[in-house]
Design a protein around this motif. Structure first.
Motif, mmCIF file in Angstrom:
data_model
loop_
_atom_site.group_PDB
_atom_site.id
_atom_site.type_symbol
_atom_site.label_atom_id
_atom_site.label_comp_id
_atom_site.label_asym_id
_atom_site.label_seq_id
_atom_site.Cartn_x
_atom_site.Cartn_y
_atom_site.Cartn_z
ATOM 1 N N VAL A 229 0.831 -1.184 -0.035
ATOM 2 C CA VAL A 229 0.130 -0.174 0.017
ATOM 3 C C VAL A 229 0.788 1.245 -0.134
ATOM 4 C CG1 VAL A 229 -2.072 1.166 0.974
ATOM 5 C CG2 VAL A 229 -1.700 -1.259 1.559
ATOM 6 N N GLY A 230 0.506 2.400 -0.944
ATOM 7 C CA GLY A 230 1.293 3.417 -0.641
ATOM 8 C C GLY A 230 2.160 4.025 -1.866
ATOM 9 N N LEU A 231 2.293 3.325 -2.864
ATOM 10 C CA LEU A 231 2.881 3.674 -4.014
ATOM 11 C C LEU A 231 2.218 4.556 -5.045
ATOM 12 C CD1 LEU A 231 5.143 0.916 -5.010
ATOM 13 C CD2 LEU A 231 5.430 2.187 -3.158
ATOM 14 N N GLY A 232 2.832 5.576 -5.473
ATOM 15 C CA GLY A 232 2.078 6.617 -6.416
ATOM 16 C C GLY A 232 1.662 7.862 -5.537
ATOM 17 N N ALA A 233 0.918 8.714 -6.076
ATOM 18 C CA ALA A 233 0.752 9.960 -5.830
ATOM 19 C C ALA A 233 -0.789 10.551 -6.113
ATOM 20 C CB ALA A 233 1.644 10.970 -6.483
ATOM 21 N N ILE B 120 -5.249 0.065 -7.315
ATOM 22 C CA ILE B 120 -5.115 1.394 -7.064
ATOM 23 C C ILE B 120 -6.350 2.461 -6.871
ATOM 24 C CG2 ILE B 120 -4.014 3.730 -8.369
ATOM 25 C CD1 ILE B 120 -2.851 1.669 -10.330
ATOM 26 N N ILE C 245 -2.872 5.710 -5.788
ATOM 27 C CA ILE C 245 -2.058 5.270 -4.891
ATOM 28 C C ILE C 245 -2.381 3.626 -4.807
ATOM 29 C CG2 ILE C 245 -1.303 5.216 -2.318
ATOM 30 C CD1 ILE C 245 -1.979 8.239 -2.362
ATOM 31 N N SER C 246 -1.258 2.820 -4.681
ATOM 32 C CA SER C 246 -1.613 1.357 -4.639
ATOM 33 C C SER C 246 -2.252 1.097 -3.222
ATOM 34 C CB SER C 246 -0.562 0.646 -4.913
ATOM 35 O OG SER C 246 0.583 1.081 -3.700
ATOM 36 N N ASN C 247 -3.206 0.150 -3.396
ATOM 37 C CA ASN C 247 -3.740 -0.222 -2.022
ATOM 38 C C ASN C 247 -3.370 -1.639 -1.513
ATOM 39 O OD1 ASN C 247 -5.378 -1.962 -3.952
ATOM 40 N ND2 ASN C 247 -7.420 -1.306 -3.327
ATOM 41 N N ARG D 241 10.556 6.477 -4.907
ATOM 42 C CA ARG D 241 9.905 8.015 -4.557
ATOM 43 C C ARG D 241 9.315 7.874 -3.081
ATOM 44 N NH1 ARG D 241 6.771 10.144 -10.007
ATOM 45 N NH2 ARG D 241 6.096 11.624 -8.335
ATOM 46 N N HIS D 242 8.436 6.798 -3.278
ATOM 47 C CA HIS D 242 7.861 6.776 -1.861
ATOM 48 C C HIS D 242 8.752 6.445 -0.636
ATOM 49 C CE1 HIS D 242 4.626 5.495 1.037
ATOM 50 N NE2 HIS D 242 5.490 4.749 1.449
#
Lengths: 361, 361, 361, 361
Positions: free
Chosen positions: C219-223, C285, C289-291, C355-356
């Motif tokens: 969980v948490g990759l992306g913006a 997503i 953001i990935s879930n 990035r995360h």
């Protein structure tokens, strides 16, 4: 394109000296950092005009409004929007010169590049633009301290030929703020102040040098090729209005030295496994990467171009004429530039700290 | 991230001093430009080791191979891939020191940041990386001349305390190349050469300063805030190995001046509508944007860190030890850095020329 | 500008289908990752022409050479340069058509944009360019697995109207590689193969769809805004030659649904504190953001434009003419595009993982 | 990092649905363009809630304030700062759910990624963020028309299973705006409207598809590799809230075709030297570069996640619970998304137009 700075921690500014206001968008701020909003305002107060008799009399409270990205006192990790209104913009001082180019100002280059310009003040090239950088830098400072233990301090090293010798390892914010010159040597500060007063009385201006140090920088920030830490610091400082030179560590003096005198030999530090250098000609950066020693740098600022004297120039048709500017301007930029230099250094260091954490874990 | 430079004309390099080779990808090159491949090679020859007794004896022919982006002698507008093989890499000189950190080198910072390093040579932080920049810069120079009439020239201004006074407006490539020091004043060049020979004989090294000028730059390149032309030049130069300082125009000397002496008043030029400045303390840039005058800058280089003397240092466990480096190194970086400084200036100017054309038509 | 992809993990490619070779520079790779060079080569072998009767007969061994950035089998953290030589380029098939524009190819647009083109093959727009992306993606895959536990798998879902229903959660590399169609349902694969053979016999080509899944994404990759994870995946996939459409999760079918059917309700997962969704219309997503659920996507590829039939077209003067192409081409792009889609997905995921880590620690 | 879009014409946004306001900084805008501020406001009015019974009842006047970059009605070429205040934010509808994750919303991913979130509304992932994109896109539209003759038009193609067949070449803004569904076929629009009313009455939502076309795009915008024009359009559209799929030209249908049916043969155009294609399966882009034909694309939007029904979910401790959202939400996103799709297309096209002008002159 042109108003943004940083890769992971990125600041993009907007605003002109005379217009609705100035501000910035900050992308990539680490989440969950408790922000001291008063501390942000204090940094703006250090930069603000009207704070002493040595600087511009323009009256701007420079109250920052944070529009997004902060919730219940903590950073959200999403874009921070912030804004400072212009409240004392006065275009009337500029109207008489709207068709003349002030010498050593951005008027001529701006108008030729773009075909038009906001003639009320210096537009985007005005030092007033840095209000947005100081606000963003104040946030960067808090994140740097909270997450990485890094602190940045700048001070006035010289005004004209008057120079102070300050030890970067013992300088304190209190000492810097103890006088309006922001030179932590009170005697030299007094001499500087007298020099600035004399210059102002003559309708003239004078240049100076700001020195800065970053303490607590861990080994490993930076990159070995293009994005060397000193390269990004150089860009940061040379993007400030009126800056003409940048040095890290030994700087230009280093170019006169021989290697056996310049090399910083490694010695074991106090902690097991810690490594230090016996000297610090490298200025805390080797091969583009921080080496754990204090990062030391200097920035040269030319005398501000607005002098209250009649000067030759040309008008927008390229014809000879003369100009005698009015307005409210600083006789010497360096006292107010101290927090600006600190802000730019903080932006560079935080960006590289996040980049390092991203790549190297 | 970290090896790329430029926005529209973008160069990304790869390669270590000891490895398969070095190279670059160039994105955004204008199409249809006739490339003189011999001229590219000539620039590499100016940078190459072994060209004189004053520089490293490493034998590298530095033949550039262009793998893509050029067709029947002209640029395609698509990515240019270029490569230079390492042919005389000799890791054996480095093997004895693979567990020791050479003072003022990138060994310690690289190994601490990344947890490992290519100990054969300086890796990415080696000055050998600049071979790719010089090749890319040689292409940029040709585009700049063909499409914008811009030319860049650098030279050695000082070695240690020995300084030449050179007029940036009359300096020529021929005068620069007339001696191995690349100082266009032959008498000063001879003194410099003697100094370098003495330093080399002592197993030592010495620093120096390179000066550069860009001629024919039209009014309007640059941007008023972060991407000021001088800011990008500063980043370019401070991203070079061993550089410690950067100045544009009056530089640090400007910080000692008063405004009435520093201001560059505008005067009508020779052509109708043309505008010039009577002096050029601004160094050809005002408000971050070129003003049509020659762009003048200086770059300080420290003495090269490899000295053939025993020095204190620590090993990879942080224990005190000594090191006495071997290898083939320059006693003074500045003669070979002249084409490198030119290359970096060309990259900045071409990028900004394309950006200006894109935005302003 | 135009050949680079990614922010922290950045890949910049060069090379044309007919020229000296192709390659890439990879910036920002985490250091210390043990690279399996054979695994990189295996990915290139999956993409390579000549691997079966269903694909182009061009004979390229596609041996990758790593020029920098890897030392004693581990990534250095510095720029990786890699290169694949062209060894079976044959311009002669293209010479007869150098002044004619092949329909639905890049000939016309390239020549009009740049004023010239490398007429031997498709230049930069050739699918051969993806060899560099697959090599870079193969490195990204290894880093993703080693540091983040993320794996990516793609397969052929449809050729023309022939479609396989594959469960993204149980598909394996072995099943995908079990037949030259790379469709893990052997019966459907056989039908696809027959269809492709028939199309090839007719001198024609046919389109298809590739499906892909990423497993193990935390969980948490992306913006949440511009750099949404699905936005960067879309750019990655739509930057592939011949791709015409992209879907994540429910895709276009989702546009026909009502919210009460489309919503993915949250349920507690197997581990304490773990959260899952009961369905996965979101495709893993939410809000950019990935879930934590599998990321599912589909990419549509049009039939390859090179058909061995006479077609109307115009020449470089815009006059009507006809063209009947020769050369070695795939009748259907999707079998070879499977590793390419995987590579692009890996580049996006690794960039966002770094990035995360940089922003959020 | 994450909120910026574009290379030469770059837009960076800030702002949450519930907070002080939203806005954008626009960098790289061509100077001297006369801006019709009313036209900007009209675009915002098309996107604004409360404009019809089919959309959210939230009352926002969405008045845009331009803080910098525009002077006496013309663009300065420097950073444009613009802002829209939130005036009808109502956190009270969200307070009861601040510790629950709304299904298929960004709540869970945002809170897990960042460790906290602005629970009042969707934060940065809210569709309200697009107000800043529409304002920036409205400026881009004006520059595109004034300097390049390019126009963009979008419309609703389908809601659920109800689909209109619209000719992209004859569609007009007037026809699109003639009904609140923004579907230019009035009969289909009426059916769509009935469907949306029924869905809303049921407390449910429904998805739809938006189609868009760009007319007047010259040959040559785009790039052959990563920054293909369709790749940047895909990223732009897939960065919009609720979008699940993107197609250009033939899209997924193209994947079912054979090459002889899909190829767009070239034919001479009406003007001497002009070239057209007989069909347009390519959607106006070949090899990543515009070919002068209309650029056609489709974007799929899922049903909005906020349904006024009780649903299973988990709370912030991962425990099972239920949620029945309140608030003011659209039953169908596509009518309001029409100007947003147009804005994103305009941002992509203008950026590439400037990039092309910069590189190719």
């Amino acid at each position: 394109m042109g108003s943004g700075f940083g890769q992971l921690f990125r600041v993009t500014t907007f605003g002109e000296s005379h217009g609705g206001g100035l501000g910035a968008v900050i992308e990539g701020c680490p989440p969950g950092v408790v922000l001291d909003l008063d501390a942000i305002q204090r940094e703006l107060d250090r930069r603000r005009p009207g704070q002493s008799a040595l600087v511009s009399a323009r009256k701007e409270s420079d109250r920052v409004e944070i529009l997004s990205g902060v919730f219940e006192g903590r950073t959200l990790g999403t874009a921070i929007g912030l804004m400072v209104r212009n409240t004392d913009a006065d275009a009337s001082a500029y109207a008489p010169f709207k068709d003349k180019f002030r010498p050593s100002h951005a008027d001529f280059t701006t108008e030729t590049k773009y075909g038009l310009r906001n003639w009320a003040g210096g537009g985007r090239a005005s030092a007033r633009e840095t209000v947005a950088r100081v606000a963003a830098g104040a946030i960067a400072k808090q994140v740097l301290k909270a997450q990485f233990g890094i602190e940045v301090q700048a001070w006035v090293q010289s005004v004209g030929e008057i120079t102070a010798e300050i030890d970067p390892l013992t300088v304190t914010l209190e000492a810097v703020e103890a006088n309006p010159m922001r030179c932590p040597d009170p005697e030299v500060a007094a001499a500087m102040e007298a020099r600035v007063r004399a210059v102002r009385k003559a309708g003239d201006t004078i240049g100076g040098v700001i020195q800065a140090v970053a303490i607590g920088v861990p080994v490993g920030l930076g990159a070995p090729v293009v994005d060397k830490l000193e390269a990004d610091l150089a860009k940061a400082m040379m993007s400030l209005p009126a800056s003409k030179g940048f040095e890290v560590g030994s700087g230009f003096a280093g170019a006169t030295m021989i290697g056996s005198a310049h090399n910083d030999v490694f010695v074991p530090g106090r902690e097991p496994g810690e490594v230090r250098t016996a000297t610090n000609h490298s200025g805390g950066i080797q091969g583009g990467i921080s080496n754990g020693m204090p990062i030391t740098m200097r920035v040269a600022f030319k005398p501000i171009a607005t002098i209250f004297m009649e000067q030759d120039t040309v008008d927008s048709q390229g014809r000879s004429t003369t100009i005698k500017p009015k307005g409210r301007h600083d006789p010497c930029v360096v006292p107010r530039a101290v927090p600006i230099v600190e802000a730019m250094a903080a932006l560079v260091l935080l960006d590289h700290a996040l980049r390092h954490r991203g790549q190297c874990g």
